[in-house]
Write a protein that holds these residues in place. Structure first.
Motif, short mmCIF file in Angstrom:
data_model
loop_
_atom_site.label_atom_id
_atom_site.label_comp_id
_atom_site.label_asym_id
_atom_site.label_seq_id
_atom_site.Cartn_x
_atom_site.Cartn_y
_atom_site.Cartn_z
N LEU A 28 0.83 -1.22 0.00
CA LEU A 28 0.00 0.00 0.00
C LEU A 28 0.86 1.26 0.00
N LEU A 29 1.97 1.22 0.70
CA LEU A 29 2.85 2.39 0.80
C LEU A 29 3.81 2.49 -0.38
N ARG A 30 3.94 1.43 -1.14
CA ARG A 30 4.89 1.35 -2.25
C ARG A 30 4.82 2.56 -3.19
N PRO A 31 3.61 2.98 -3.64
CA PRO A 31 3.58 4.14 -4.55
C PRO A 31 4.11 5.42 -3.90
N LEU A 32 3.87 5.59 -2.61
CA LEU A 32 4.34 6.79 -1.92
C LEU A 32 5.85 6.78 -1.74
N LEU A 33 6.42 5.57 -1.67
CA LEU A 33 7.87 5.43 -1.49
C LEU A 33 8.60 5.30 -2.84
N PHE A 34 7.84 5.35 -3.93
CA PHE A 34 8.37 5.22 -5.29
C PHE A 34 9.15 3.93 -5.49
N LEU A 35 8.62 2.85 -4.91
CA LEU A 35 9.22 1.54 -5.09
C LEU A 35 8.52 0.80 -6.22
N PRO A 36 9.26 0.20 -7.12
CA PRO A 36 8.62 -0.57 -8.20
C PRO A 36 7.96 -1.84 -7.66
N VAL A 37 6.88 -2.24 -8.29
CA VAL A 37 6.15 -3.45 -7.90
C VAL A 37 7.10 -4.65 -7.90
N VAL A 38 7.93 -4.75 -8.93
CA VAL A 38 8.82 -5.90 -9.06
C VAL A 38 9.78 -6.00 -7.87
N LEU A 39 10.25 -4.87 -7.37
CA LEU A 39 11.18 -4.88 -6.25
C LEU A 39 10.51 -5.41 -4.98
N VAL A 40 9.30 -4.95 -4.72
CA VAL A 40 8.58 -5.39 -3.51
C VAL A 40 8.23 -6.88 -3.63
N CYS A 41 7.79 -7.32 -4.79
CA CYS A 41 7.48 -8.75 -4.98
C CYS A 41 8.72 -9.61 -4.83
N MET A 42 9.85 -9.13 -5.37
CA MET A 42 11.10 -9.88 -5.22
C MET A 42 11.48 -10.00 -3.75
N ALA A 43 11.29 -8.93 -3.00
CA ALA A 43 11.58 -8.97 -1.57
C ALA A 43 10.70 -10.01 -0.87
N GLY A 44 9.44 -10.09 -1.30
CA GLY A 44 8.54 -11.10 -0.73
C GLY A 44 9.03 -12.51 -1.00
N GLY A 45 9.51 -12.76 -2.22
CA GLY A 45 10.05 -14.08 -2.55
C GLY A 45 11.32 -14.38 -1.78
N TYR A 46 12.13 -13.38 -1.59
CA TYR A 46 13.40 -13.55 -0.87
C TYR A 46 13.16 -13.84 0.61
N PHE A 47 12.26 -13.10 1.23
CA PHE A 47 12.06 -13.23 2.68
C PHE A 47 11.03 -14.27 3.08
N PHE A 48 10.03 -14.54 2.22
CA PHE A 48 8.97 -15.46 2.60
C PHE A 48 8.91 -16.72 1.76
N GLY A 49 9.66 -16.78 0.67
CA GLY A 49 9.61 -17.92 -0.22
C GLY A 49 8.60 -17.71 -1.33
N LEU A 50 8.61 -18.62 -2.30
CA LEU A 50 7.77 -18.46 -3.48
C LEU A 50 6.28 -18.46 -3.15
N VAL A 51 5.83 -19.47 -2.41
CA VAL A 51 4.38 -19.61 -2.17
C VAL A 51 3.86 -18.50 -1.26
#
Length: 190
Positions: A28-51
């Motif tokens: 939700l905060l990603r657009p305000l922080l100017f973070l690309p969607v791909v970067l946040v999703c990659m972080a999710g895969g890195y920290f939580f795994g694929l599923v």
């Protein structure tokens, strides 16, 4: 570097259920922080795994789509801004829902611009959310699971992938423009 990584993993383990909630709110905060969607999703895969990372990204992006719908309908000036961006980028070009789905897989296309297209193509909030979630699933899984591969691809492979998506995009547009061949109905009273 390994110490920082281990510290982050320990922090995530210690926060328990709060870590996924914070990650979903990060979408939700990603657009305000100017973070690309791909970067946040990659972080999710890195920290939580694929599923789990994919599930959390889908939840976060879906929540962001719902909030965007509400904001656009309550703040007409914001909608006008996005509409001007749409006109500038796509020059009043009509695109199909299938093309929106393909564009969602491209990490450099503005997420909210595509959401505005979906809003204009759908009749109500429910229909908008159905198409929005359908358009989020594949990119969320793709960016979460294979995001690090996308960043490590050679320029040639990157151009090939973008070219393939462009061909699919234009094919879906041409397919939608073709008039349906209608078979004349025969009269029953001959």
């Amino acid at each position: 570097m390994e110490d920082i990584q281990e510290t982050i993993f320990n922090l995530i383990d210690q926060t328990g259920w709060l870590a996924p909630v914070i990650f979903i709110l990060l979408h939700l905060l990603r657009p305000l922080l100017f973070l690309p969607v791909v970067l946040v999703c990659m972080a999710g895969g890195y920290f939580f795994g694929l599923v789990q990372g994919s599930i959390y990204s889908i939840a976060g992006l879906s929540l962001m789509s719902a909030v965007f719908y509400l904001i656009v309908n309550h703040f007409p000036r914001f909608r006008d801004r996005i509409a001007r961006l749409k006109k500038k980028v796509f020059q009043d070009r009509e695109i199909t829902i299938g093309q929106v789905m393909v564009l969602r897989m491209l990490p450099f296309v503005h997420f909210h611009l595509l959401s505005l297209y979906l809003m204009e193509m759908t009749r109500n909030f429910r229909e908008y959310m159905i198409f929005s979630i359908l358009g989020i699933v594949i990119p969320a899984v793709l960016f979460t699971g294979f995001g690090h591969l996308l960043l490590e691809l050679t320029w040639g492979m990157t151009v090939l992938l973008v070219g393939l998506l462009a061909v699919i995009f234009f094919y879906l547009g041409k397919r939608a423009e073709r008039p349906e061949k209608r078979i004349p109905k025969k009269s029953l009273s001959s």
